[in-house]
Design a protein around this motif. Structure first.
Motif, PDB file in Angstrom:
ATOM      1  N   TYR A   1      45.819  31.269  51.216  1.00 50.03           N
ATOM      2  CA  TYR A   1      47.233  30.936  51.067  1.00 50.03           C
ATOM      3  C   TYR A   1      48.004  32.246  51.018  1.00 50.03           C
ATOM      4  CZ  TYR A   1      46.447  25.969  50.032  1.00 50.03           C
ATOM      5  OH  TYR A   1      46.119  24.638  50.100  1.00 50.03           O
ATOM      6  N   SER A   2      48.558  32.662  52.154  1.00 48.44           N
ATOM      7  CA  SER A   2      49.270  33.936  52.247  1.00 48.44           C
ATOM      8  C   SER A   2      50.742  33.695  52.526  1.00 48.44           C
ATOM      9  CB  SER A   2      48.668  34.806  53.349  1.00 48.44           C
ATOM     10  OG  SER A   2      47.309  35.100  53.063  1.00 48.44           O
TER      11      SER A   2
ATOM     12  N   PRO B   1      46.131  39.240  38.207  1.00 49.43           N
ATOM     13  CA  PRO B   1      47.185  38.374  38.750  1.00 49.43           C
ATOM     14  C   PRO B   1      46.624  37.257  39.632  1.00 49.43           C
ATOM     15  CG  PRO B   1      47.763  40.689  39.015  1.00 49.43           C
ATOM     16  CD  PRO B   1      46.340  40.652  38.568  1.00 49.43           C
ATOM     17  N   ILE B   2      47.357  36.155  39.673  1.00 51.93           N
ATOM     18  CA  ILE B   2      46.958  35.036  40.530  1.00 51.93           C
ATOM     19  C   ILE B   2      47.224  35.373  42.001  1.00 51.93           C
ATOM     20  CG2 ILE B   2      47.636  32.676  41.165  1.00 51.93           C
ATOM     21  CD1 ILE B   2      47.630  31.947  38.273  1.00 51.93           C
ATOM     22  N   PHE B   3      48.163  36.263  42.275  1.00 49.24           N
ATOM     23  CA  PHE B   3      48.359  36.714  43.655  1.00 49.24           C
ATOM     24  C   PHE B   3      48.219  38.236  43.723  1.00 49.24           C
ATOM     25  CE2 PHE B   3      52.588  36.404  41.738  1.00 49.24           C
ATOM     26  CZ  PHE B   3      53.164  37.634  42.069  1.00 49.24           C
ATOM     27  N   GLU B   4      47.737  38.693  44.885  1.00 49.62           N
ATOM     28  CA  GLU B   4      47.506  40.114  45.128  1.00 49.62           C
ATOM     29  C   GLU B   4      48.039  40.450  46.519  1.00 49.62           C
ATOM     30  OE1 GLU B   4      45.853  42.408  43.174  1.00 49.62           O
ATOM     31  OE2 GLU B   4      44.507  41.288  41.838  1.00 49.62           O
ATOM     32  N   HIS B   5      48.083  41.747  46.831  1.00 47.24           N
ATOM     33  CA  HIS B   5      48.416  42.151  48.193  1.00 47.24           C
ATOM     34  C   HIS B   5      47.334  41.645  49.141  1.00 47.24           C
ATOM     35  CE1 HIS B   5      51.863  44.601  47.125  1.00 47.24           C
ATOM     36  NE2 HIS B   5      51.150  45.130  46.141  1.00 47.24           N
TER      37      HIS B   5
ATOM     38  N   LEU C   1      47.538  34.223  47.406  1.00 56.03           N
ATOM     39  CA  LEU C   1      46.954  33.635  46.207  1.00 56.03           C
ATOM     40  C   LEU C   1      45.461  33.929  46.228  1.00 56.03           C
ATOM     41  CD1 LEU C   1      48.682  30.115  46.113  1.00 56.03           C
ATOM     42  CD2 LEU C   1      49.347  32.183  44.888  1.00 56.03           C
ATOM     43  N   ARG C   2      44.931  34.427  45.139  1.00 55.98           N
ATOM     44  CA  ARG C   2      43.542  34.907  45.151  1.00 55.98           C
ATOM     45  C   ARG C   2      42.567  33.783  45.535  1.00 55.98           C
ATOM     46  NH1 ARG C   2      43.259  35.612  38.537  1.00 55.98           N
ATOM     47  NH2 ARG C   2      43.074  33.391  38.102  1.00 55.98           N
ATOM     48  N   PRO C   3      41.710  34.018  46.546  1.00 56.12           N
ATOM     49  CA  PRO C   3      40.707  33.018  46.934  1.00 56.12           C
ATOM     50  C   PRO C   3      39.393  33.196  46.187  1.00 56.12           C
ATOM     51  CG  PRO C   3      40.765  34.773  48.545  1.00 56.12           C
ATOM     52  CD  PRO C   3      41.812  35.116  47.522  1.00 56.12           C
ATOM     53  N   GLU C   4      39.219  34.340  45.519  1.00 60.56           N
ATOM     54  CA  GLU C   4      38.018  34.628  44.746  1.00 60.56           C
ATOM     55  C   GLU C   4      38.365  35.742  43.761  1.00 60.56           C
ATOM     56  OE1 GLU C   4      35.414  37.519  45.480  1.00 60.56           O
ATOM     57  OE2 GLU C   4      37.321  38.484  45.865  1.00 60.56           O
ATOM     58  N   GLY C   5      37.440  36.050  42.844  1.00 60.02           N
ATOM     59  CA  GLY C   5      37.793  36.945  41.755  1.00 60.02           C
ATOM     60  C   GLY C   5      37.293  38.368  41.852  1.00 60.02           C
ATOM     61  N   THR C   6      36.235  38.609  42.622  1.00 63.44           N
ATOM     62  CA  THR C   6      35.593  39.924  42.602  1.00 63.44           C
ATOM     63  C   THR C   6      36.514  41.036  43.096  1.00 63.44           C
ATOM     64  OG1 THR C   6      33.406  38.947  42.882  1.00 63.44           O
ATOM     65  CG2 THR C   6      33.632  41.267  43.446  1.00 63.44           C
TER      66      THR C   6
ATOM     67  N   PRO D   1      27.264  50.303  32.011  1.00 64.88           N
ATOM     68  CA  PRO D   1      28.235  49.848  32.998  1.00 64.88           C
ATOM     69  C   PRO D   1      29.387  49.080  32.355  1.00 64.88           C
ATOM     70  CG  PRO D   1      26.325  48.416  32.984  1.00 64.88           C
ATOM     71  CD  PRO D   1      25.994  49.564  32.072  1.00 64.88           C
ATOM     72  N   VAL D   2      30.466  48.927  33.103  1.00 64.50           N
ATOM     73  CA  VAL D   2      31.592  48.113  32.654  1.00 64.50           C
ATOM     74  C   VAL D   2      31.260  46.657  32.952  1.00 64.50           C
ATOM     75  CG1 VAL D   2      34.037  47.612  33.006  1.00 64.50           C
ATOM     76  CG2 VAL D   2      33.239  49.988  33.020  1.00 64.50           C
ATOM     77  N   LYS D   3      31.234  45.833  31.912  1.00 63.32           N
ATOM     78  CA  LYS D   3      30.812  44.435  32.060  1.00 63.32           C
ATOM     79  C   LYS D   3      31.988  43.516  31.733  1.00 63.32           C
ATOM     80  CE  LYS D   3      26.961  44.426  29.509  1.00 63.32           C
ATOM     81  NZ  LYS D   3      25.553  44.122  29.104  1.00 63.32           N
ATOM     82  N   LEU D   4      32.419  42.750  32.723  1.00 67.09           N
ATOM     83  CA  LEU D   4      33.645  41.956  32.625  1.00 67.09           C
ATOM     84  C   LEU D   4      33.376  40.500  33.010  1.00 67.09           C
ATOM     85  CD1 LEU D   4      35.853  44.530  34.556  1.00 67.09           C
ATOM     86  CD2 LEU D   4      35.806  44.249  32.068  1.00 67.09           C
ATOM     87  N   TYR D   5      34.213  39.595  32.460  1.00 70.34           N
ATOM     88  CA  TYR D   5      34.182  38.204  32.915  1.00 70.34           C
ATOM     89  C   TYR D   5      35.606  37.694  33.060  1.00 70.34           C
ATOM     90  CZ  TYR D   5      35.302  36.124  28.308  1.00 70.34           C
ATOM     91  OH  TYR D   5      35.925  35.738  27.141  1.00 70.34           O
ATOM     92  N   TYR D   6      35.764  36.636  33.857  1.00 66.84           N
ATOM     93  CA  TYR D   6      37.088  36.042  34.070  1.00 66.84           C
ATOM     94  C   TYR D   6      36.949  34.532  34.173  1.00 66.84           C
ATOM     95  CZ  TYR D   6      35.454  36.001  38.936  1.00 66.84           C
ATOM     96  OH  TYR D   6      34.717  35.796  40.071  1.00 66.84           O
ATOM     97  N   ILE D   7      37.999  33.833  33.823  1.00 65.48           N
ATOM     98  CA  ILE D   7      38.109  32.393  34.024  1.00 65.48           C
ATOM     99  C   ILE D   7      39.513  32.119  34.538  1.00 65.48           C
ATOM    100  CG2 ILE D   7      38.022  30.090  32.987  1.00 65.48           C
ATOM    101  CD1 ILE D   7      36.277  31.184  30.784  1.00 65.48           C
ATOM    102  N   GLY D   8      39.627  31.465  35.689  1.00 62.60           N
ATOM    103  CA  GLY D   8      40.964  31.196  36.190  1.00 62.60           C
ATOM    104  C   GLY D   8      40.971  30.467  37.515  1.00 62.60           C
ATOM    105  N   PRO D   9      42.163  30.019  37.947  1.00 63.38           N
ATOM    106  CA  PRO D   9      42.287  29.274  39.199  1.00 63.38           C
ATOM    107  C   PRO D   9      42.193  30.174  40.424  1.00 63.38           C
ATOM    108  CG  PRO D   9      44.443  29.567  38.197  1.00 63.38           C
ATOM    109  CD  PRO D   9      43.450  30.105  37.220  1.00 63.38           C
ATOM    110  N   MET D  10      41.542  29.661  41.463  1.00 65.72           N
ATOM    111  CA  MET D  10      41.451  30.283  42.775  1.00 65.72           C
ATOM    112  C   MET D  10      42.011  29.294  43.796  1.00 65.72           C
ATOM    113  SD  MET D  10      39.936  33.124  41.860  1.00 65.72           S
ATOM    114  CE  MET D  10      39.201  33.576  40.274  1.00 65.72           C
ATOM    115  N   PHE D  11      42.320  29.787  44.990  1.00 59.37           N
ATOM    116  CA  PHE D  11      43.021  28.950  45.971  1.00 59.37           C
ATOM    117  C   PHE D  11      42.436  29.168  47.366  1.00 59.37           C
ATOM    118  CE2 PHE D  11      45.706  30.218  42.495  1.00 59.37           C
ATOM    119  CZ  PHE D  11      46.334  29.060  42.100  1.00 59.37           C
ATOM    120  N   ARG D  12      41.993  28.078  47.975  1.00 61.69           N
ATOM    121  CA  ARG D  12      41.507  28.137  49.350  1.00 61.69           C
ATOM    122  C   ARG D  12      41.959  26.887  50.093  1.00 61.69           C
ATOM    123  NH1 ARG D  12      35.155  30.035  48.632  1.00 61.69           N
ATOM    124  NH2 ARG D  12      35.567  31.800  47.213  1.00 61.69           N
TER     125      ARG D  12
END
Length: 430
Positions: free
Chosen positions: A66-67, A42-46, A78-83, A102-113
């Motif tokens: 951005y809270s 999700p683009i936003f998290e707790h 709004l997520r400021p980073e992906g990890t 190991p579990v190997k994942l990648y992501y591409i998406g907008p972040m907000f700071r």
């Protein structure tokens, strides 16, 4: 007054988005080779996720997030980073139980700071990142670094500098932390308020301060390398050996700490050394974060080892421009349909659909333009072929196809035009 785009954001228009798509496609292809699979969170998290994961002493948490509260009075950000989001998903979906590790994942998406916009830095920006979870083998560190360098090199960048450091394990960090407190405490009043607050909470963050980076105590601060215990030292040496075996050049910088609290052992940045790139040279950063899963609340997977990186697509594009790299983006369309007469114009609606259904890129006139203007439109679109259909040709069930490279024009039967056009394409338009 007209409504304008928010400060620190940008519109990506046709002509530019093709560059983004090419970069994203290249990154996805390299991930396929390394067997990293895409994850979308999700683009936003707790908000609590980032307080625990990123660290409450970081600039990101203290100044840049951005809270907001939703209608249920829940604190969201709004997520400021992906990890942190990826690790949360890893735990929540019990990926630690997957057969393939190991579990190997990648992501591409907008972040907000929320930070001061400047060249290559936006309040909404796009990150590509990878995370490898479940292995403490230094070989996976080298793999992650090689993947990052591979993306830049495959896109044509040459003036790159890989900087690495070790932040050590928890024992090494504790010893270093105590030494930093002793080093800075006598003169901490000479530093900014943020550094003063960090002295006891997280003195390592002082080394990452942008305001006081020229203070004389920064240069003489104890190096983490001096405090690595045997296990951490051996680990770091193995990472270096793997990089050497892969012919990946690197520089060790004992002052490199990164801007997030969750890093330990390997930390790294990739920088651009292109002339005129700008004062902020970092293109990519990352490192190992063993134990982050526990910080987030992963009691089912305590001590989960992990490593990853994130790179800014915007800064990558700036680096390409600084090195005058032109990406081999395919331009033009396969065919432009020129029509003359009402019946022919109506028929090209169907013909365009049939050609597109057959896999070709096709355009036609929708402006009731004259034939000459339609040909100009075909030129602007860099059409490989122009198919000309008039009412007379339609009545005779024929169509004229012009090769825009050679100027050669051939007459074809309309009933078999699609198949004949395929043949022309298979011959390279000759």
């Amino acid at each position: 007054m007209s409504i304008q785009i928010p400060r620190g954001t940008q519109d990506l228009l046709p002509g530019t988005t093709e560059v983004w798509q090419y970069i994203e496609q290249t990154a996805r292809e390299i991930c396929r080779r390394y067997q990293y699979k895409e994850i979308r969170t999700p683009i936003f998290e707790h908000t609590e996720l980032f307080l625990r994961g990123v660290g409450d002493t970081t600039d990101i948490v203290q100044k840049e997030m951005y809270s907001f509260k939703d209608r249920g009075d829940r604190d969201l950000t709004l997520r400021p980073e992906g990890t942190a989001s990826v690790v949360r998903s890893y735990l929540e979906n019990k990926m630690f139980g997957n057969a393939n590790q190991p579990v190997k994942l990648y992501y591409i998406g907008p972040m907000f700071r929320y930070e001061r916009p400047q060249a290559g830095r936006f309040r909404q920006f796009v990150q590509f990142g990878i995370e490898a979870l479940g292995s403490k083998d230094p070989a996976i560190d080298a793999e992650v670094l090689s993947l990052a360098m591979g993306i830049y090199k495959e896109l044509g960048l040459k003036k790159l500098k890989l900087v690495i450091n070790s932040l050590g394990d928890s024992d090494s960090r504790t010893a270093h932390r105590n030494a930093l407190v002793d080093h800075f405490k006598p003169r901490i009043n000479e530093f900014c308020g943020d550094c003063q607050n960090r002295l006891e909470k997280n003195p390592l963050r002082i080394l990452d301060c942008k305001k006081d980076h020229n203070h004389e105590l920064m240069a003489s601060a104890p190096s983490i390398i001096e405090f690595l215990n045997e296990e951490s030292r051996v680990y770091f040496e193995k990472v270096q050996k793997h990089l050497t075996d892969l012919d990946i050049d690197f520089v060790i910088d004992p002052t490199l700490v990164r801007g997030l609290d969750y890093y330990n052992h390997t930390a790294f940045e990739i920088m651009s050394e292109a002339e005129g790139f700008g004062s902020i040279t970092t293109l990519c950063g990352g490192g190992r974060y063993n134990g982050l899963a526990e910080q987030i609340g992963g009691s089912d997977a305590p001590g989960t080892p992990g490593i990853g990186f994130a790179l800014s697509i915007e800064r990558l594009i700036s680096a390409l421009a600084a090195e005058n790299v032109e990406l081999p983006i395919e331009e033009g369309i396969d065919c432009y349909l020129v029509s003359m007469g009402e019946a022919a114009k109506d028929y090209t609606v169907k013909l365009a659909y049939q050609l597109r259904k057959a896999g070709f890129t096709v355009e036609k006139d929708y402006q009731d333009r004259k034939v000459k203007a339609q040909f100009k439109s075909a030129d602007r679109l860099k059409a490989k072929f122009v198919a000309v259909l008039g009412d007379d040709e339609l009545e005779k069930q024929i169509i004229n196809l012009k090769n825009m490279t050679t100027g050669e024009q051939v007459e074809m039967e309309l009933a078999t035009f699609i198949e004949q056009f395929k043949s022309q394409q298979s011959l390279g338009g000759k």
